[in-house]
Design a protein around this motif. Structure first.
Motif, PDB file in Angstrom:
ATOM      1  N   THR A 264       0.749  -1.263   0.086  1.00 26.38           N
ATOM      2  CA  THR A 264       0.067  -0.074   0.022  1.00 26.38           C
ATOM      3  C   THR A 264       0.703   1.263  -0.027  1.00 26.38           C
ATOM      4  O   THR A 264       0.481   2.362  -0.134  1.00 26.38           O
ATOM      5  CB  THR A 264      -0.971  -0.012   1.245  1.00 26.38           C
ATOM      6  OG1 THR A 264      -0.121   0.035   2.429  1.00 26.38           O
ATOM      7  CG2 THR A 264      -2.134  -1.146   1.236  1.00 26.38           C
ATOM      8  N   LYS A 265       2.219   1.058   0.144  1.00 24.73           N
ATOM      9  CA  LYS A 265       3.118   2.243   0.295  1.00 24.73           C
ATOM     10  C   LYS A 265       4.571   1.796  -0.528  1.00 24.73           C
ATOM     11  O   LYS A 265       4.744   0.867  -0.403  1.00 24.73           O
ATOM     12  CB  LYS A 265       3.511   2.545   1.775  1.00 24.73           C
ATOM     13  CG  LYS A 265       2.117   3.000   2.701  1.00 24.73           C
ATOM     14  CD  LYS A 265       2.763   3.166   4.095  1.00 24.73           C
ATOM     15  CE  LYS A 265       1.721   3.398   4.961  1.00 24.73           C
ATOM     16  NZ  LYS A 265       2.125   3.132   6.466  1.00 24.73           N
ATOM     17  N   GLY A 266       5.124   2.880  -0.848  1.00 27.50           N
ATOM     18  CA  GLY A 266       6.340   2.931  -1.149  1.00 27.50           C
ATOM     19  C   GLY A 266       6.303   2.400  -2.869  1.00 27.50           C
ATOM     20  O   GLY A 266       5.351   2.122  -3.507  1.00 27.50           O
ATOM     21  N   ILE A 267       7.796   1.740  -3.119  1.00 31.64           N
ATOM     22  CA  ILE A 267       7.728   1.412  -4.728  1.00 31.64           C
ATOM     23  C   ILE A 267       6.986   0.255  -4.866  1.00 31.64           C
ATOM     24  O   ILE A 267       6.862  -0.763  -4.121  1.00 31.64           O
ATOM     25  CB  ILE A 267       9.154   1.019  -4.888  1.00 31.64           C
ATOM     26  CG1 ILE A 267      10.217   2.440  -4.732  1.00 31.64           C
ATOM     27  CG2 ILE A 267       9.517   0.327  -6.209  1.00 31.64           C
ATOM     28  CD1 ILE A 267      11.640   1.949  -4.704  1.00 31.64           C
ATOM     29  N   GLY A 268       6.058   0.226  -5.923  1.00 29.51           N
ATOM     30  CA  GLY A 268       5.340  -0.875  -6.391  1.00 29.51           C
ATOM     31  C   GLY A 268       3.912  -1.045  -5.547  1.00 29.51           C
ATOM     32  O   GLY A 268       3.054  -1.796  -5.736  1.00 29.51           O
ATOM     33  N   ALA A 269       3.566   0.132  -4.778  1.00 27.46           N
ATOM     34  CA  ALA A 269       2.182   0.201  -3.982  1.00 27.46           C
ATOM     35  C   ALA A 269       1.231   0.109  -5.058  1.00 27.46           C
ATOM     36  O   ALA A 269       1.156   0.730  -6.101  1.00 27.46           O
ATOM     37  CB  ALA A 269       2.180   1.780  -3.604  1.00 27.46           C
ATOM     38  N   GLY A 270       0.242  -0.825  -4.738  1.00 29.18           N
ATOM     39  CA  GLY A 270      -0.930  -1.012  -5.430  1.00 29.18           C
ATOM     40  C   GLY A 270      -0.621  -2.099  -6.394  1.00 29.18           C
ATOM     41  O   GLY A 270      -1.537  -2.695  -7.097  1.00 29.18           O
ATOM     42  N   ARG A 271       0.768  -2.689  -6.746  1.00 29.49           N
ATOM     43  CA  ARG A 271       0.995  -3.655  -7.529  1.00 29.49           C
ATOM     44  C   ARG A 271       1.744  -4.660  -7.218  1.00 29.49           C
ATOM     45  O   ARG A 271       1.298  -6.108  -7.413  1.00 29.49           O
ATOM     46  CB  ARG A 271       1.552  -3.182  -8.885  1.00 29.49           C
ATOM     47  CG  ARG A 271       0.972  -1.934  -9.455  1.00 29.49           C
ATOM     48  CD  ARG A 271       1.685  -1.514 -10.839  1.00 29.49           C
ATOM     49  NE  ARG A 271       2.988  -1.201 -10.626  1.00 29.49           N
ATOM     50  CZ  ARG A 271       3.584  -0.075 -10.083  1.00 29.49           C
ATOM     51  NH1 ARG A 271       2.681   0.972 -10.149  1.00 29.49           N
ATOM     52  NH2 ARG A 271       4.919   0.086 -10.084  1.00 29.49           N
ATOM     53  N   ALA A 272       2.717  -4.455  -6.279  1.00 31.39           N
ATOM     54  CA  ALA A 272       3.675  -5.493  -5.765  1.00 31.39           C
ATOM     55  C   ALA A 272       3.195  -6.292  -4.815  1.00 31.39           C
ATOM     56  O   ALA A 272       2.575  -5.512  -3.914  1.00 31.39           O
ATOM     57  CB  ALA A 272       5.211  -4.685  -5.648  1.00 31.39           C
ATOM     58  N   ALA A 273       3.735  -7.385  -4.236  1.00 28.16           N
ATOM     59  CA  ALA A 273       3.361  -8.095  -3.110  1.00 28.16           C
ATOM     60  C   ALA A 273       4.152  -7.546  -1.921  1.00 28.16           C
ATOM     61  O   ALA A 273       5.351  -7.402  -2.249  1.00 28.16           O
ATOM     62  CB  ALA A 273       3.701  -9.473  -3.359  1.00 28.16           C
ATOM     63  N   ASN A 274       3.648  -7.541  -0.863  1.00 21.56           N
ATOM     64  CA  ASN A 274       4.326  -6.977   0.522  1.00 21.56           C
ATOM     65  C   ASN A 274       4.673  -8.588   1.099  1.00 21.56           C
ATOM     66  O   ASN A 274       3.986  -9.322   1.466  1.00 21.56           O
ATOM     67  CB  ASN A 274       3.416  -6.530   1.212  1.00 21.56           C
ATOM     68  CG  ASN A 274       3.996  -6.022   2.599  1.00 21.56           C
ATOM     69  OD1 ASN A 274       4.963  -6.533   2.879  1.00 21.56           O
ATOM     70  ND2 ASN A 274       3.528  -4.986   3.203  1.00 21.56           N
ATOM     71  N   ILE A 275       6.060  -8.543   1.248  1.00 19.49           N
ATOM     72  CA  ILE A 275       6.644  -9.964   1.521  1.00 19.49           C
ATOM     73  C   ILE A 275       6.994  -9.965   3.148  1.00 19.49           C
ATOM     74  O   ILE A 275       7.758 -10.745   3.630  1.00 19.49           O
ATOM     75  CB  ILE A 275       7.739 -10.382   0.825  1.00 19.49           C
ATOM     76  CG1 ILE A 275       8.872  -9.585   0.670  1.00 19.49           C
ATOM     77  CG2 ILE A 275       7.300 -10.706  -0.539  1.00 19.49           C
ATOM     78  CD1 ILE A 275      10.250 -10.096   0.172  1.00 19.49           C
TER      79      ILE A 275
END
Length: 147
Positions: free
Chosen positions: A96-107
């Protein structure tokens, strides 16, 4: 000598970990399988007649193994030490924040599992990543295990 050929701990009692471990338990009765989660509510559901997820045939599989070689627990630290293999099957929500917000998985949950294993384990373990994760997650897990 243990009554079990092998012991597995799965960190995460959701859509991936629960069904996967239920099938392993059904197909391998000499393997002790424990699905762990930090949510007591989630574990209570797995230990009830109303499972937290729907998969055709899953209730019958769980009923046939639960309490025999398939167990559900919040005692993650104990199960990490009891097992030979650890599956990391935790939620990887969209960032939800930072690089890739809205697209990348938070691991972060995968990384947290790795750090927990590193802090708690008193013997060598095989660690398997079994989540929907992006490329290089294994490297992040490896870094966490080396802490």
């Amino acid at each position: 000598m243990s009554e079990w050929d092998l012991q597995i701990c799965c960190m995460g009692a959701g859509y991936v970990g629960g069904p996967t471990m239920a099938i392993i338990a059904k197909m391998c009765p000499k393997i002790r399988v424990v699905v762990c989660d930090i949510s007591q509510n989630q574990i209570d559901k797995w230990n009830s007649d109303t499972l937290p997820i729907y998969e055709p045939g899953l209730p019958e599989v769980v009923d046939s193994c639960r309490g025999k070689n398939l167990f559900f627990s919040t005692d993650i630290k104990t199960e990490i030490n009891n097992c030979d293999i650890i599956f990391i099957s935790v939620n990887t929500p969209t960032k939800t924040k930072g690089i890739g917000a809205g697209r990348a998985a938070n691991i972060k949950n995968c990384e947290l599992c790795a750090r927990t294993i590193a802090e708690v384990a008193t013997s060598d373990k095989i660690v398997v990543e079994k989540s929907t994760v992006p490329v290089r997650t294994a490297q992040a897990i490896a870094r966490g295990l080396q802490c």
